[in-house]
Design an enzyme around this catalytic site. Structure first.
Site, PDB file in Angstrom:
ATOM      1  N   ALA A 136       5.488  -6.052   5.850  1.00  0.00           N
ATOM      2  CA  ALA A 136       5.210  -5.592   4.480  1.00  0.00           C
ATOM      3  C   ALA A 136       3.961  -4.699   4.539  1.00  0.00           C
ATOM      4  O   ALA A 136       2.981  -4.913   3.824  1.00  0.00           O
ATOM      5  CB  ALA A 136       5.053  -6.761   3.516  1.00  0.00           C
TER       6      ALA A 136
ATOM      7  N   HIS B 114      -2.955  -1.867   6.524  1.00  0.00           N
ATOM      8  CA  HIS B 114      -2.421  -1.940   7.899  1.00  0.00           C
ATOM      9  C   HIS B 114      -2.454  -0.558   8.551  1.00  0.00           C
ATOM     10  O   HIS B 114      -2.761  -0.431   9.733  1.00  0.00           O
ATOM     11  CB  HIS B 114      -0.959  -2.411   7.887  1.00  0.00           C
TER      12      HIS B 114
ATOM     13  N   ARG C 130       1.002  -9.434  -0.382  1.00  0.00           N
ATOM     14  CA  ARG C 130       1.423 -10.310  -1.477  1.00  0.00           C
ATOM     15  C   ARG C 130       1.341  -9.621  -2.835  1.00  0.00           C
ATOM     16  O   ARG C 130       1.940 -10.115  -3.803  1.00  0.00           O
ATOM     17  CB  ARG C 130       0.553 -11.570  -1.514  1.00  0.00           C
TER      18      ARG C 130
END
Ligand code: PAF
Length: 283
Positions: free
Chosen positions: A29, A34, A187
């Protein structure tokens, strides 16, 4: 870009990699946070070196079955991002291929995990350490990059590498934020629109506490009260998990601010758990 899905495929691929090797472990995800880890990884190893990303939702680190089930999984999109970022290799095993059916060894952390997320998520950091050490053994990187949003995770991984003499340099990267201050997290995509609009409250609470540092305030309770004030008026879906001020070094609560500290917060919006932190240096 090459990919592998089993430890033996990864080992075969590794034989062709050029050192240095920078590794970005993820649970997928992928978001801008990232991608910035990946970009920094490339800067460290240069064009000649190798950037490796793992994408694995590690069941050992989840304490709630629903959380594991609902964790976002977006592999095709993640692979596309990795390709665009020039990643050399992506390892994305299934749980069955990664952990042997009768695996029985785990890494245990006994000091740094006693507060914050370690206190509210039983066994979480043992699961994190176990997967990260196993990934390090497979990838054998020279460098591994982790985000500072997971402050406790970063501290524990540094400790693990130190205590178990893993030959990996751990690099912590600043938290990436949305323009309203919300820390990027996989999330976030599970938040309702109303909760997403409220979620920058966590950052505001931490900033309110940090503002006290300039006054030379030494009482942790005052910092926590300043943060708490910002939590009043949150929607009914909001539930504070913890708000703690701890030493940056030991991650234990401080009775007075006579060393560098960090305030960390975790809160639920419905079933979605968010974390954030801020460093406090009351000089
Ligand atoms: O931070 C994460 O995404 C995970 O905890 C990690 C380090 C990839 C281990 O599963």
């Amino acid at each position: 870009m090459n990919t592998s899905t089993t430890p033996s495929e990864l080992r075969e691929a590794r034989a062709h990699w050029q050192a240095p090797i920078a590794f970005v472990p993820t649970m997928g995800a992928l978001h801008q946070g990232h991608l910035s880890l990946i970009q920094q990884a490339r800067e460290i190893v240069g064009e000649e070196g190798t950037v490796v990303v793992s994408i694995f939702v590690n069941p050992l680190q989840f304490d709630r079955p629903d959380d594991l089930k609902n964790y976002p999984r977006t592999l095709p999109e993640d692979l596309r991002y990795c390709q665009e970022e020039g990643v050399d290799h992506v390892f994305h095993p299934s749980s069955a291929d990664f952990y042997l059916g009768d695996h029985s060894i785990q890494v245990l952390e006994k000091k740094l995990a006693t507060h914050l997320c370690g206190a509210s998520r039983t066994g979480h950091f043992d699961g994190v350490c176990t997967v990260v050490l196993k990934l390090f053994n497979l990838v054998q990187p020279s460098h591994a990059l982790f985000g500072k949003k997971d402050y406790q995770q970063l501290a524990i991984i540094r400790r693990m590498v130190r205590d178990l003499s893993s030959p990996v340099e751990i690099i912590g990267i600043e938290t990436h934020r949305e323009s309203d201050g919300l820390a990027l997290s996989s999330r976030n995509r599970n938040l309702t629109a109303r909760d997403r609009a409220d979620a920058p409250r966590l950052r505001k609470a931490l900033l309110a506490a940090q503002n006290l540092a300039a006054t030379g305030e030494r009482q942790p309770a005052r910092y926590l009260a300043a943060a708490q004030q910002q939590l009043a008026g949150a929607p009914v879906s909001f539930r504070l998990d913890y708000l703690e001020l701890v030493s940056q070094d030991t991650l234990q609560p401080l009775s007075t601010l006579n060393e560098r500290a960090v305030i960390a917060i975790a809160a639920f919006y419905g079933e979605v758990r968010l974390i954030d932190n801020i460093e406090i240096d009351a000089a």
